[in-house]
Scaffold this motif. Structure first.
Motif, mmCIF file in Angstrom:
data_model
loop_
_atom_site.group_PDB
_atom_site.id
_atom_site.type_symbol
_atom_site.label_atom_id
_atom_site.label_comp_id
_atom_site.label_asym_id
_atom_site.label_seq_id
_atom_site.Cartn_x
_atom_site.Cartn_y
_atom_site.Cartn_z
ATOM 1 N N ARG A 9 0.861 -1.255 0.014
ATOM 2 C CA ARG A 9 -0.111 -0.012 -0.022
ATOM 3 C C ARG A 9 0.791 1.321 0.051
ATOM 4 O O ARG A 9 2.089 1.218 0.177
ATOM 5 C CB ARG A 9 -1.053 -0.154 1.030
ATOM 6 N N THR A 14 -3.738 0.546 5.463
ATOM 7 C CA THR A 14 -5.098 0.305 5.433
ATOM 8 C C THR A 14 -5.815 -1.000 5.890
ATOM 9 O O THR A 14 -6.276 -1.661 5.006
ATOM 10 C CB THR A 14 -5.744 0.614 3.936
ATOM 11 N N THR A 19 -9.697 -4.771 2.864
ATOM 12 C CA THR A 19 -8.500 -4.794 2.116
ATOM 13 C C THR A 19 -7.701 -6.116 2.342
ATOM 14 O O THR A 19 -6.496 -6.080 2.377
ATOM 15 C CB THR A 19 -7.629 -3.634 2.537
ATOM 16 N N THR A 26 2.140 -0.774 4.275
ATOM 17 C CA THR A 26 3.045 -0.018 3.281
ATOM 18 C C THR A 26 4.209 -0.686 2.809
ATOM 19 O O THR A 26 4.618 -1.742 3.542
ATOM 20 C CB THR A 26 3.180 1.388 4.092
ATOM 21 N N HIS A 246 -0.639 0.589 -4.001
ATOM 22 C CA HIS A 246 -2.052 0.893 -4.031
ATOM 23 C C HIS A 246 -2.538 2.099 -3.320
ATOM 24 O O HIS A 246 -2.167 2.108 -2.012
ATOM 25 C CB HIS A 246 -2.864 -0.500 -3.909
ATOM 26 N N PRO A 248 -4.918 4.140 -0.963
ATOM 27 C CA PRO A 248 -5.418 3.914 0.501
ATOM 28 C C PRO A 248 -7.084 4.125 0.070
ATOM 29 O O PRO A 248 -7.883 3.352 0.820
ATOM 30 C CB PRO A 248 -5.100 4.697 1.532
#
Length: 280
Positions: A9, A14, A19, A26, A246, A248
């Motif tokens: 991420r 997230t 998700t 991250t 990706h 959040p």
């Protein structure tokens, strides 16, 4: 080489039910080249990697930071091997920030932000500032060498991309870089012939333009679209494209749709997810 994704991420972790398929940690990617442990970025996924590495201690590892925005360093204070005497950790980052990599990592662990300072971590740490085009040669521990080349991307305050070569295989890690109107010639050269291209595809074209209903335009924010990722993969002659970092705002369904649209343009495309492992 073996590539494992521990955090995929961007911007902020997230976690949550929307998700779980792709993960909420991250940026953090592990590359094993022979016996060498190479880690790209220290987002919250680094904590999970540290737990996995515990049985291998004492160990030597190398962490290459693309840049020092918080989502790429916030896992470092929770990286267990950094606290254990007998471990050796080499840290690499760019020389284009107002403070050195060591000062930046220490800053996020300074009072009152964190209870344990960098200087109190038990592992031996070596800090290395990189310059554009620099080549780092690493002993893979099996009689072979890993060749790593650093190049610049396009991101506020600067960012580094990395080309990793070992025994005829090639992986490129290029996150947090914004596309131009034309293919970035530096990144195209860095990624030329990549077996695996890991590239920032934070936005859809509509999100980037501000027409998706999820906020205004993202021009100048330092991130790319899946279309830009495909363009770079084709220009570089990459074999496989991994969509990374990706947004959040994108739940699992949105990432799947982003992947579907990218595959229609470049069939050998995958959206990165936590736990994804690729062997070369």
């Amino acid at each position: 080489m073996r590539i494992t994704f521990w955090g995929v991420r961007g911007s902020i972790p997230t976690p949550g039910p929307d998700t779980v398929e792709f993960g909420g940690n991250t940026s953090c990617v592990e590359v094993r080249a022979g016996k060498a442990i190479l880690i790209f970025d220290g987002g919250t996924g680094l904590r999970l990697l540290g737990k996995k590495l515990a049985p291998e201690m004492p160990l030597e590892a190398r962490i290459f930071f693309s840049h020092v925005h918080w989502d790429h360093i916030q896992g470092f204070p929770f990286f267990d091997p950094a606290f254990v005497p007998g471990n050796s950790i080499h840290l690499y980052g760019g020389n284009n920030v107002s403070r050195t990599l060591e000062e930046t990592l220490a800053g996020q662990m300074d009072h009152p932000s964190f209870p344990v300072h960098l200087s109190e971590m038990g592992a031996k740490m070596t800090f290395n500032d990189l310059v554009e085009g620099q080549v780092v040669e690493i002993d893979a521990g099996d009689g072979s060498q890993v060749k790593l080349t650093a190049g610049r991307g396009n991101h506020p305050n600067g960012v580094w991309a990395y080309r990793v070569e070992h025994q005829g295989h090639l992986v490129v890690y290029a996150t947090d870089t914004e596309h131009y109107a034309v293919i970035d010639p530096k990144l195209a050269k860095l990624a030329k012939g990549a077996d695996v291209l890991i590239y920032d595809a934070q936005y859809t074209p509509e999100e980037y333009a501000g027409t998706a209903g999820t906020g205004g335009p993202k021009l100048g924010w330092g991130h790319s679209t899946f279309e830009a990722a495909v363009g770079l993969a084709k220009a570089a002659g990459a074999s496989k494209l991994i969509l990374f970092h990706h947004d959040p705002m994108q739940n699992d369904a949105a990432v799947r749709e982003k992947e579907r649209r990218a595959k229609a343009l470049f069939p050998n495309t995958m959206a990165a997810f936590e736990g994804l492992t690729l062997d070369l």
